[in-house]
Design an enzyme around this catalytic site. Structure first.
Site, mmCIF file in Angstrom:
data_model
loop_
_atom_site.group_PDB
_atom_site.id
_atom_site.type_symbol
_atom_site.label_atom_id
_atom_site.label_comp_id
_atom_site.label_asym_id
_atom_site.label_seq_id
_atom_site.Cartn_x
_atom_site.Cartn_y
_atom_site.Cartn_z
ATOM 1 C CB CYS A 1 -0.939 0.002 1.199
ATOM 2 S SG CYS A 1 -2.060 -1.394 1.180
ATOM 3 C CG ASN B 1 -6.599 -0.950 1.056
ATOM 4 O OD1 ASN B 1 -5.853 -0.491 0.189
ATOM 5 N ND2 ASN B 1 -6.142 -1.445 2.188
ATOM 6 C CG HIS C 1 -3.317 3.478 2.171
ATOM 7 N ND1 HIS C 1 -3.762 3.066 0.935
ATOM 8 C CD2 HIS C 1 -3.341 2.373 2.973
ATOM 9 C CE1 HIS C 1 -4.028 1.771 0.986
ATOM 10 N NE2 HIS C 1 -3.790 1.328 2.207
#
Ligand code: UT7
Length: 318
Positions: free
Chosen positions: A112, A275, A245
């Protein structure tokens, strides 16, 4: 010499997976997912649609926004943990698609944090004078490594891509980037298979120790925010926009609290994107730029945290 973001772009696949769709597939509920994660839906790549396909869409949009053509680009860095194939690397594949030849083109794998890592690398190439104009992309097809019936992960992940064009300038731009990792936490978030470890044809998938990762994410992101501000001698009140994020709305809210920022100053896309790993920060950035919230001259704090653990932040004068 500094690097500046001169254009942003993004792409989301057409297919949408809603919480109602997930309720039919597993023991979960729309209410639970929204309350614990903030997610309502996520985009899922079509059969045959790949990370590089999505990266190409996002890259072309960023090039258009920057008012330049592929031939102007002399560096391509793609952050992804879901490349189309093991080789060639997705950066080189993207370069081929764009018909842009000669400059370095590669990918970085930091889960990520992939886009923050990619941005930091491209910024260093530009600051050193080695590159003049870079395409930096975060792109993922996480749906290909997610068990569609595992309620601990299938509710979270989506697909997509985001991109920026970075250009050399005598004013910042990217003011600082901060990259960190602690490989001691590899067991809390990982994929069951890959290449040299072997591949399970029945389906390798992401395993997540949710609440433990959550706790670490909140603490670690709080720390990197402090480090970033201190490195620039800035108070948290200087930040105009937090572009985090998008893993979980509660993690985002904790970061905003740490910065004493109202949620109105945070770009939130987790509700509609889920996500998307390395794609999430550039996707959120592009949303904020295109809807007119983020304006030239604004000070942005970009941050991400993911498997590894890896994490990082970038302070950017847009
Ligand atoms: O992007 C990289 C970084 N990733 C992250 O930062 C993800 C961080 N983790 C999270 O976002 C959250 O931990 C999750 C959203 C994954 C889980 O939320 P949580 O509030 O930490 O829930 P939990 O795992 O502690 O589970 C609470 C309860 C459990 O039931 P019991 O044991 O209390 O009876 C779970 O079995 O919720 C249950 N549960 C669910 N219930 C309905 C877990 N998943 C679900 C589900 N639907 N999908």
């Amino acid at each position: 010499m500094y690097s500046r973001i001169v254009g942003t772009g993004s792409y989301l696949p057409v297919g949408v997976l809603t919480n109602a769709d997930l309720e039919k597939r597993m023991e979960t509920s729309d209410a639970w997912i929204r309350e614990r994660t903030g997610i309502r839906r996520r985009h899922i790549a079509a059969a045959g649609e790949t990370t590089v396909d999505m990266a190409e869409h996002a890259a072309r949009a960023a090039l258009d926004a920057a008012g330049c053509v592929a031939a102007d680009i002399d560096l391509i860095v793609v952050g992804t943990c879901t490349p189309d194939v093991v080789l060639p690397n997705p950066g080189a594949m993207l370069q081929g698609r764009l018909g842009n030849r000669g400059g370095p083109a590669f990918s970085v794998e930091a889960a990520c944090s992939g886009f923050i890592y990619a941005l930091s690398l491209a910024d260093k190439f530009i600051r050193s004078g080695e590159s003049k104009r870079a395409l930096v992309v975060g792109a993922e097809t996480l749906s290909r490594i997610t068990n569609p019936t595992d309620r601990s992960t299938a509710i979270l992940f989506g697909d997509g891509a985001g991109a920026v064009v970075l250009a050399a300038d005598d004013k910042p731009g990217v003011m600082s980037t901060h990259l960190r990792a602690d490989g001691g936490y590899a067991d809390l978030l990982y994929c069951t298979g890959g290449i040299s470890k072997g591949h399970d044809p029945a389906g390798d998938h992401i395993v997540l120790a949710g609440s433990e990762v959550f706790r670490h994410a909140v603490t670690i992101l709080g720390r990197i925010v402090d480090e970033t501000l201190a490195a620039n001698g800035l108070d948290r009140s200087a930040i105009d926009w937090l572009v985090p994020h998008q893993a979980n709305i509660r993690i985002i809210q904790a970061a905003a609290r740490k910065l004493n920022m109202p949620m109105e100053r945070v770009i939130v896309t987790v509700e509609d994107h889920g996500n998307t790993s390395a794609a999430s920060v550039p996707l959120a950035l592009d949303v904020g730029v295109r809807d007119g919230r983020i304006k030239r001259g604004d000070l942005l704090l970009l941050e991400a945290f993911g498997a590894g653990f890896t994490w990082g932040a970038a302070l950017v004068r847009y």
